[in-house]
Write a protein that holds these residues in place. Structure first.
Motif, PDB file in Angstrom:
ATOM      1  N   HIS A 212       5.103   3.386  -5.813  1.00  0.00           N
ATOM      2  CA  HIS A 212       5.089   1.954  -6.161  1.00  0.00           C
ATOM      3  C   HIS A 212       6.152   1.165  -5.390  1.00  0.00           C
ATOM      4  CE1 HIS A 212       2.312   2.986  -9.370  1.00  0.00           C
ATOM      5  NE2 HIS A 212       3.167   3.898  -9.806  1.00  0.00           N
ATOM      6  N   VAL A 213       6.392   1.574  -4.141  1.00  0.00           N
ATOM      7  CA  VAL A 213       7.291   0.820  -3.268  1.00  0.00           C
ATOM      8  C   VAL A 213       6.482  -0.289  -2.590  1.00  0.00           C
ATOM      9  CG1 VAL A 213       8.807   0.911  -1.254  1.00  0.00           C
ATOM     10  CG2 VAL A 213       8.716   2.847  -2.844  1.00  0.00           C
ATOM     11  N   PRO A 214       6.828  -1.561  -2.781  1.00  0.00           N
ATOM     12  CA  PRO A 214       6.053  -2.638  -2.154  1.00  0.00           C
ATOM     13  C   PRO A 214       6.078  -2.525  -0.633  1.00  0.00           C
ATOM     14  CG  PRO A 214       7.520  -3.497  -3.853  1.00  0.00           C
ATOM     15  CD  PRO A 214       7.923  -2.077  -3.630  1.00  0.00           C
ATOM     16  N   CYS A 215       4.918  -2.692  -0.033  1.00  0.00           N
ATOM     17  CA  CYS A 215       4.854  -2.678   1.427  1.00  0.00           C
ATOM     18  C   CYS A 215       5.470  -3.973   1.961  1.00  0.00           C
ATOM     19  CB  CYS A 215       3.404  -2.529   1.891  1.00  0.00           C
ATOM     20  SG  CYS A 215       2.336  -3.902   1.412  1.00  0.00           S
ATOM     21  N   ASP A 220       7.443  -9.554   0.884  1.00  0.00           N
ATOM     22  CA  ASP A 220       7.699 -10.924   1.333  1.00  0.00           C
ATOM     23  C   ASP A 220       6.380 -11.693   1.334  1.00  0.00           C
ATOM     24  OD1 ASP A 220       8.682 -13.224   2.389  1.00  0.00           O
ATOM     25  OD2 ASP A 220       9.377 -12.368   4.278  1.00  0.00           O
ATOM     26  N   ARG A 221       5.902 -12.065   0.172  1.00  0.00           N
ATOM     27  CA  ARG A 221       4.616 -12.735   0.066  1.00  0.00           C
ATOM     28  C   ARG A 221       4.635 -14.141   0.683  1.00  0.00           C
ATOM     29  NH1 ARG A 221       0.797 -10.211   0.474  1.00  0.00           N
ATOM     30  NH2 ARG A 221      -0.511 -11.816  -0.457  1.00  0.00           N
ATOM     31  N   ALA A 222       5.789 -14.781   0.679  1.00  0.00           N
ATOM     32  CA  ALA A 222       5.859 -16.142   1.208  1.00  0.00           C
ATOM     33  C   ALA A 222       5.475 -16.190   2.678  1.00  0.00           C
ATOM     34  CB  ALA A 222       7.259 -16.718   1.011  1.00  0.00           C
ATOM     35  N   ARG A 223       5.882 -15.164   3.439  1.00  0.00           N
ATOM     36  CA  ARG A 223       5.564 -15.137   4.859  1.00  0.00           C
ATOM     37  C   ARG A 223       4.261 -14.405   5.165  1.00  0.00           C
ATOM     38  NH1 ARG A 223      11.348 -14.272   5.354  1.00  0.00           N
ATOM     39  NH2 ARG A 223      12.333 -15.951   6.531  1.00  0.00           N
ATOM     40  N   GLY A 229      -1.480  -6.922   0.937  1.00  0.00           N
ATOM     41  CA  GLY A 229      -0.273  -6.312   0.393  1.00  0.00           C
ATOM     42  C   GLY A 229      -0.546  -5.255  -0.660  1.00  0.00           C
ATOM     43  N   ILE A 230      -1.720  -4.608  -0.605  1.00  0.00           N
ATOM     44  CA  ILE A 230      -2.073  -3.658  -1.662  1.00  0.00           C
ATOM     45  C   ILE A 230      -1.368  -2.320  -1.495  1.00  0.00           C
ATOM     46  CG2 ILE A 230      -4.308  -4.727  -2.066  1.00  0.00           C
ATOM     47  CD1 ILE A 230      -5.556  -2.483  -0.412  1.00  0.00           C
ATOM     48  N   ALA A 231      -1.029  -1.945  -0.268  1.00  0.00           N
ATOM     49  CA  ALA A 231      -0.454  -0.610  -0.066  1.00  0.00           C
ATOM     50  C   ALA A 231       0.139  -0.506   1.326  1.00  0.00           C
ATOM     51  CB  ALA A 231      -1.522   0.467  -0.279  1.00  0.00           C
ATOM     52  N   TRP A 232       0.884   0.557   1.562  1.00  0.00           N
ATOM     53  CA  TRP A 232       1.457   0.843   2.868  1.00  0.00           C
ATOM     54  C   TRP A 232       0.364   1.338   3.813  1.00  0.00           C
ATOM     55  CZ3 TRP A 232       6.475   0.535   4.867  1.00  0.00           C
ATOM     56  CH2 TRP A 232       7.448   0.092   3.975  1.00  0.00           C
ATOM     57  N   SER A 233       0.500   1.027   5.075  1.00  0.00           N
ATOM     58  CA  SER A 233      -0.427   1.499   6.100  1.00  0.00           C
ATOM     59  C   SER A 233       0.347   2.278   7.155  1.00  0.00           C
ATOM     60  CB  SER A 233      -1.158   0.334   6.764  1.00  0.00           C
ATOM     61  OG  SER A 233      -0.235  -0.509   7.443  1.00  0.00           O
ATOM     62  N   LYS A 234      -0.374   3.061   7.939  1.00  0.00           N
ATOM     63  CA  LYS A 234       0.269   3.818   9.013  1.00  0.00           C
ATOM     64  C   LYS A 234       0.912   2.891  10.036  1.00  0.00           C
ATOM     65  CE  LYS A 234      -3.218   6.218  10.417  1.00  0.00           C
ATOM     66  NZ  LYS A 234      -3.996   7.191  11.210  1.00  0.00           N
ATOM     67  N   LEU A 363      -6.970   3.642  -5.869  1.00  0.00           N
ATOM     68  CA  LEU A 363      -6.473   3.380  -7.221  1.00  0.00           C
ATOM     69  C   LEU A 363      -6.082   1.919  -7.386  1.00  0.00           C
ATOM     70  CD1 LEU A 363      -4.310   6.577  -7.874  1.00  0.00           C
ATOM     71  CD2 LEU A 363      -6.547   6.028  -8.841  1.00  0.00           C
ATOM     72  N   VAL A 364      -5.430   1.383  -6.359  1.00  0.00           N
ATOM     73  CA  VAL A 364      -5.020  -0.016  -6.429  1.00  0.00           C
ATOM     74  C   VAL A 364      -6.236  -0.928  -6.539  1.00  0.00           C
ATOM     75  CG1 VAL A 364      -3.938  -1.882  -5.137  1.00  0.00           C
ATOM     76  CG2 VAL A 364      -2.838   0.344  -5.248  1.00  0.00           C
ATOM     77  N   ASN A 365      -7.300  -0.608  -5.813  1.00  0.00           N
ATOM     78  CA  ASN A 365      -8.496  -1.447  -5.816  1.00  0.00           C
ATOM     79  C   ASN A 365      -9.524  -1.011  -6.852  1.00  0.00           C
ATOM     80  OD1 ASN A 365      -8.357  -3.332  -3.262  1.00  0.00           O
ATOM     81  ND2 ASN A 365      -7.496  -1.376  -2.656  1.00  0.00           N
ATOM     82  N   GLN A 366      -9.154  -0.042  -7.695  1.00  0.00           N
ATOM     83  CA  GLN A 366     -10.035   0.449  -8.752  1.00  0.00           C
ATOM     84  C   GLN A 366     -11.368   0.927  -8.174  1.00  0.00           C
ATOM     85  OE1 GLN A 366     -10.289  -2.691 -11.647  1.00  0.00           O
ATOM     86  NE2 GLN A 366      -8.189  -2.413 -12.342  1.00  0.00           N
ATOM     87  N   VAL A 367     -11.277   1.727  -7.112  1.00  0.00           N
ATOM     88  CA  VAL A 367     -12.457   2.284  -6.462  1.00  0.00           C
ATOM     89  C   VAL A 367     -12.443   3.796  -6.648  1.00  0.00           C
ATOM     90  CG1 VAL A 367     -13.643   2.626  -4.263  1.00  0.00           C
ATOM     91  CG2 VAL A 367     -12.541   0.447  -4.753  1.00  0.00           C
ATOM     92  N   ALA A 368     -13.549   4.350  -7.169  1.00  0.00           N
ATOM     93  CA  ALA A 368     -13.670   5.803  -7.302  1.00  0.00           C
ATOM     94  C   ALA A 368     -14.095   6.358  -5.955  1.00  0.00           C
ATOM     95  CB  ALA A 368     -14.690   6.147  -8.386  1.00  0.00           C
ATOM     96  N   HIS A 369     -13.131   6.882  -5.216  1.00  0.00           N
ATOM     97  CA  HIS A 369     -13.390   7.290  -3.831  1.00  0.00           C
ATOM     98  C   HIS A 369     -12.794   8.661  -3.559  1.00  0.00           C
ATOM     99  CE1 HIS A 369     -13.594   7.208   0.530  1.00  0.00           C
ATOM    100  NE2 HIS A 369     -14.264   6.073   0.469  1.00  0.00           N
TER     101      HIS A 369
END
Length: 543
Positions: A212-215, A220-223, A229-234, A363-369
Motif C-alpha cells: 500500500h505504498v502510493p505510486c 502527488d495527485r495535484a501534478r 495512480g492505482i498501482a506501481w508500474s515497472k 485487486l485495486v480494480n476489483q477484477v478477478a484475474h
C-alpha cells in the motif's frame, strides 16, 4: 511576442505605430497583440493574429490599414511572403515604420526589406535559445542550481533565499533546492536495495503496491490528474533507478524539444515541439553534490551496470525470437477477464499470447484475474481456420452472409462521434485554462507537459471523429457483404497452408476479434466486415 515584459513591448509598438500614422491623419481603432506565443508560430496559429486575419474577411471591419509596430516580431522566416497576399487580396494596406509607410506588394525593395526582417527574427530566436541553453548548462554544471520543474519522487522543495539576480529578487523571486521527503525518500532507498538484492522491476512494483505504498502519481495527485495512480508500474521503478539526482547531484538536459512539422502536407502550418529523451552522454550533471543524497555513487553505478546487463540479455533474446515467426494474431486477441489486448511472446520457440495483469492491479480494480494468462498460437490457428472453412464454405456462405447482414447495428448515429466532439470541446477548455495558468506565472515545465498531453488527446479525438462513418454508411447491404467476402479470395483453400503474413492479413481484413476466456479456455471469434469496407485487394496475389 517573445518578450519578457509584454506590457513594455506593447507600449513601445503602440507608440511607434501612432507616430507613423498620426501625421497622416490616421488613428488606432483596435489592437491585436499576442502574449506568451512564440514568433515562430504562423499567424493562423496565433490567437490574436488569427483574429486579425478573420477581421480582414469582414467588410465591416472598421479599419482600412494595419500597422505593424515591430516587423521582426510579427514576421518570422518566410511568414511575410505567406501573409501579405491576404492583405492585398482584401485591399487592406500593411504599414511598417521601417519603410515609412504602407508596403507596396509590387515593390521588390519592400519585399527584400521584409524578408530581411524575417531572417533577423529567426536568427535572433536561435541566438536566444543558444544563450539560454548555455547559461542553464553552466548553472547546472558549476553551481548545481535547481532550474525548475517538478522535484523527483523522494524529494520536495525548500526555500534557499532571495534570487541571486537582483532584478529577479526585486520581483520577489527566490531560489529553491531539493530536500529529502520524509514519506518517499525511504521508498527510493528500498527500491535500490531490493534491485541490487536481485529483485526484478516487476517484483519490486508488485511489492510496493502490496504494501500500500502510493505510486508517484498517487502521491502527488495535484501534478498528475491525468494518471490513474492505482498501482506501481515497472516504468516508474526504472525511472527511479536511472535518475542520477538521487546521488545528490543536479541534472539537466535529460530531455530536449525537437521541432517537427505540424502537417507534412502543409509546411506553412509551421512546427510543433515534441519532447524526446537525450542519451546519457548529453546529460549535464553538476560536479559537486548540491542537495542531500538518498544513495551513494557506488550504489547508483552498480544499479546502472545491472540494468545494462539485463537489458543486453533481454534485447538479445528478443531479437533472436522475433526473427523466427511473425505473430499471426497480433492485436486481435483480447483477454475476457480485463478486456485488454494480449501481448505476443515466444516460449521455447513457439508463439504465445499473454495477458500479465498483476494481482495487485486486479485487486485495486476489483477484477478477478489470473496472475498470468497464456494462449498458444498454434492451439488457436487450426480451430479458427476450421470455423472459417465451415462458415465461408460453399454450403454455408449464404447463411453466413445473411447472419452478418442481420447482425449490424441499427443506430443512426454512432456514440463515438458524440464522444469525440465532447472530448474536443473539453480539450479546448483545458488548453485555454493552461495558457491562462502560464500567463499567471505557473511552472512552465509542468504546464507545457499538460498542454502537450491535452493536444495529443485532442488529436486522437479528431482522428476518431474523422473515422466515424456518416449516417448513410452505417449498414451494409447483403450485396456489399457478398462482394467483400469474394474480394478476399478463396479463404478455405488457402488459409491452412498460407504464409503467416498472408494469413494475418486475411484475419485483419475479415475484421476478426478474438476474446479468450481463461476460465473455460475458450475463444469467441467475431468477424466484422463493416470495419473494412471499401476496396480490398488480394494479399500477395494468393489469398
Amino acid at each position: 511576442m517573445d518578450n519578457q515584459d509584454p506590457e513594455s513591448s506593447r507600449s513601445w509598438q503602440l507608440t511607434r505605430a501612432t507616430s507613423l500614422i498620426q501625421p497622416r491623419g490616421g488613428r488606432i481603432v483596435t489592437e491585436y497583440f499576442d502574449v506568451g506565443q512564440s514568433r515562430s508560430l504562423p499567424w493562423q496559429r496565433r490567437a490574436q493574429a488569427n483574429q486579425l486575419l478573420a477581421a480582414l474577411r469582414n467588410l465591416q471591419r472598421g479599419f482600412s490599414a494595419v500597422v505593424v509596430g515591430e516587423p521582426h516580431r510579427a514576421f518570422y522566416g518566410n511568414q511575410f511572403g505567406l501573409t501579405v497576399p491576404l492583405f492585398a487580396h482584401y485591399d487592406v494596406e500593411l504599414w511598417v515604420p521601417e519603410i515609412g509607410g504602407p508596403i507596396d506588394p509590387e515593390n521588390e525593395a519592400h519585399e527584400l526589406v521584409m524578408s530581411v526582417f524575417g531572417g533577423m527574427s529567426k536568427g535572433e530566436r536561435n541566438r536566444i535559445k543558444l544563450r539560454v541553453r548555455t547559461a542553464m548548462a553552466a548553472q547546472t554544471l558549476l553551481e548545481g542550481r535547481y532550474l525548475g520543474g517538478r522535484p523527483p519522487y523522494g524529494y520536495t522543495l525548500r526555500d534557499l533565499g532571495p534570487h541571486p539576480n537582483p532584478a529577479k529578487a526585486a520581483d520577489g523571486k527566490r531560489l529553491r533546492g531539493l530536500t529529502p521527503d520524509d514519506q518517499t525518500a525511504p521508498v527510493v532507498r528500498r527500491i535500490f536495495d531490493e534491485f541490487l538484492a536481485g529483485d526484478g522491476l516487476f517484483t519490486i512494483a508488485e511489492g510496493l503496491t502490496a504494501n500500500h505504498v502510493p505510486c508517484p502519481s498517487a502521491h502527488d495527485r495535484a501534478r498528475n490528474p491525468h494518471r490513474s495512480g492505482i498501482a506501481w508500474s515497472k516504468s516508474a521503478v526504472r525511472v527511479i533507478l536511472t535518475n542520477p539526482r538521487y546521488t545528490g547531484r543536479q541534472v539537466w538536459n535529460k530531455q530536449r524539444t525537437d521541432e517537427v512539422l505540424l502537417d507534412v502536407d502543409d509546411v506553412a502550418m509551421g512546427h510543433t515541439g515534441v519532447m524526446r529523451w537525450n542519451p546519457r552522454d548529453k546529460w549535464v550533471v553538476s560536479k559537486e553534490i548540491t542537495h542531500p543524497p538518498l544513495i551513494d555513487d557506488a550504489t547508483f553505478e552498480e544499479a546502472q551496470a545491472l540494468l545494462s546487463r539485463r537489458r543486453q540479455k533481454t534485447d538479445g533474446e528478443r531479437t533472436r525470437k522475433r526473427t523466427r515467426n511473425p505473430y499471426v494474431f497480433r492485436g486481435l486477441i483480447y483477454c475476457a477477464a480485463c478486456e485488454r489486448r494480449m501481448q505476443g511472446q515466444y516460449n521455447h520457440g513457439d508463439a504465445y499470447y499473454r495477458c500479465r495483469f498483476p494481482q495487485e492491479y486486479a485487486l485495486v480494480n476489483q477484477v478477478a484475474h489470473p496472475r498470468n494468462v497464456y494462449l498458444r498460437e498454434d492451439a488457436l490457428t487450426d480451430p479458427l481456420d476450421t470455423w472459417l472453412a465451415s462458415a465461408f464454405g460453399p454450403d454455408r456462405i449464404e447463411r453466413t452472409i445473411s447472419a452478418m447482414a442481420d447482425a449490424q447495428a441499427t443506430d443512426d448515429l454512432p456514440a463515438l462521434g458524440t464522444a469525440a466532439r465532447a472530448t474536443i470541446a473539453d480539450c479546448d477548455v483545458k488548453l485555454e485554462r493552461y495558457r491562462a495558468a502560464l500567463d499567471a506565472g505557473a511552472d512552465p515545465a509542468v504546464v507545457i507537459g499538460w498542454i502537450a498531453q491535452t493536444q495529443a488527446e485532442r488529436t486522437r479525438a479528431e482522428a476518431d471523429l474523422h473515422a466515424t462513418p456518416n449516417k448513410s454508411s452505417q449498414r451494409m447491404s447483403r450485396t456489399e457483404i457478398t462482394n467483400l467476402v469474394q474480394a478476399l479470395g478463396d479463404i478455405v483453400t488457402v488459409l491452412r497452408d498460407a504464409d503467416p503474413a498472408d494469413k494475418a492479413e486475411v484475419y485483419r481484413q475479415l475484421g476478426l476479434r478474438l476474446t479468450y476466456q481463461p476460465e473455460t479456455q475458450t475463444v469467441r471469434a467475431e468477424a466484422d466486415l463493416s470495419a473494412h469496407r471499401g476496396v480490398m485487394g488480394r494479399v500477395r496475389g494468393g489469398t
